[in-house]
Design a protein around this motif. Structure first.
Motif, PDB file in Angstrom:
ATOM      1  N   UNK A 123       0.832  -1.206   0.000  1.00 36.39           N
ATOM      2  CA  UNK A 123       0.000   0.000   0.000  1.00 36.39           C
ATOM      3  C   UNK A 123       0.869   1.261   0.000  1.00 36.39           C
ATOM      4  N   UNK A 124       1.919   1.252   0.796  1.00 39.31           N
ATOM      5  CA  UNK A 124       2.810   2.409   0.916  1.00 39.31           C
ATOM      6  C   UNK A 124       3.646   2.647  -0.344  1.00 39.31           C
ATOM      7  N   UNK A 125       4.173   1.561  -0.928  1.00 38.32           N
ATOM      8  CA  UNK A 125       5.115   1.689  -2.050  1.00 38.32           C
ATOM      9  C   UNK A 125       4.550   1.255  -3.398  1.00 38.32           C
ATOM     10  N   UNK A 126       3.396   0.604  -3.413  1.00 39.44           N
ATOM     11  CA  UNK A 126       2.793   0.168  -4.671  1.00 39.44           C
ATOM     12  C   UNK A 126       3.603  -0.864  -5.417  1.00 39.44           C
ATOM     13  N   UNK A 127       4.056  -1.906  -4.761  1.00 39.46           N
ATOM     14  CA  UNK A 127       4.866  -2.944  -5.390  1.00 39.46           C
ATOM     15  C   UNK A 127       4.052  -3.727  -6.410  1.00 39.46           C
ATOM     16  N   UNK A 128       4.276  -3.463  -7.677  1.00 34.09           N
ATOM     17  CA  UNK A 128       3.655  -4.213  -8.761  1.00 34.09           C
ATOM     18  C   UNK A 128       4.483  -5.469  -8.989  1.00 34.09           C
ATOM     19  N   UNK A 129       3.960  -6.617  -9.201  1.00 36.67           N
ATOM     20  CA  UNK A 129       2.583  -7.013  -9.473  1.00 36.67           C
ATOM     21  C   UNK A 129       1.833  -7.491  -8.227  1.00 36.67           C
ATOM     22  N   UNK A 130       2.298  -7.152  -7.070  1.00 36.84           N
ATOM     23  CA  UNK A 130       1.723  -7.664  -5.830  1.00 36.84           C
ATOM     24  C   UNK A 130       0.674  -6.709  -5.243  1.00 36.84           C
ATOM     25  N   UNK A 131       0.216  -5.731  -5.993  1.00 35.17           N
ATOM     26  CA  UNK A 131      -0.555  -4.615  -5.460  1.00 35.17           C
ATOM     27  C   UNK A 131      -2.069  -4.823  -5.400  1.00 35.17           C
ATOM     28  N   UNK A 132      -2.511  -6.067  -5.293  1.00 41.31           N
ATOM     29  CA  UNK A 132      -3.924  -6.347  -5.047  1.00 41.31           C
ATOM     30  C   UNK A 132      -4.004  -7.621  -4.213  1.00 41.31           C
TER      31      UNK A 132
END
Length: 162
Positions: A123-132
């Motif tokens: 949530x803080x850093x928006x790590x794609x592809x883990x962002x959901x």
């Protein structure tokens, strides 16, 4: 059983190698072909880019820094949790039983807090592809698989990259 001069083409054989900078991760074992008779061989694979993204998030979660900082200052972080995994080639080499035991312990020790930390970091850093939610569950599955792999390798085995 180590077979130094044998080509690993049989199903019960595995080729173990390392780059010079990570050879200590073999825990004194020789590079070469190993026969897996009498032992279970477990395999799983992940895409190169997914693994790197996974490892980046692990680095932030466990050590609160990016992996590049660890790579640039390995002596400073060598006694920290997950160091041997974060500071390791992502596409070649192996980790032997002693280092696997240390990493299995890191995974076990961190497993209680990881479920809380990972969603917060994403949530803080928006790590794609883990962002959901699906991504978070996949990240946690990889965590669990690697924990099992290092635990399994702790009993006279290897975790092989590549």
């Amino acid at each position: 059983v180590h077979k130094k001069d044998r080509v690993c083409v049989e199903d019960d054989h595995i080729q173990i190698d390392s780059t010079p900078v990570f050879v200590e991760r073999l825990d004194g074992r020789q590079m070469g072909c190993y026969v897996c008779k009498g032992k279970e061989k477990r395999c799983f694979s992940v895409m190169y880019s997914c693994y790197n993204d996974w490892r980046r998030l692990l680095s932030y979660a466990a050590l609160k820094i990016d992996p590049e900082t660890i790579w640039e200052n390995p002596e400073k972080y060598k006694d920290k949790p997950f160091f041997e995994l974060i500071c390791m080639s992502d596409c070649e080499g192996a980790i032997g039983p002693v280092t696997s035991k240390k990493l299995a312990s890191d995974f076990k020790d961190f497993s209680r807090s990881v479920k809380k930390i990972i969603p917060e970091l994403i949530k803080e850093h928006g790590f794609y592809p883990w962002d959901d939610e699906v991504g978070i569950e996949e990240w946690l599955r990889m965590y669990s698989s690697l924990r099992k792999g290092f635990t399994f390798a702790s009993d006279n085995g290897f975790v092989k990259f590549g």
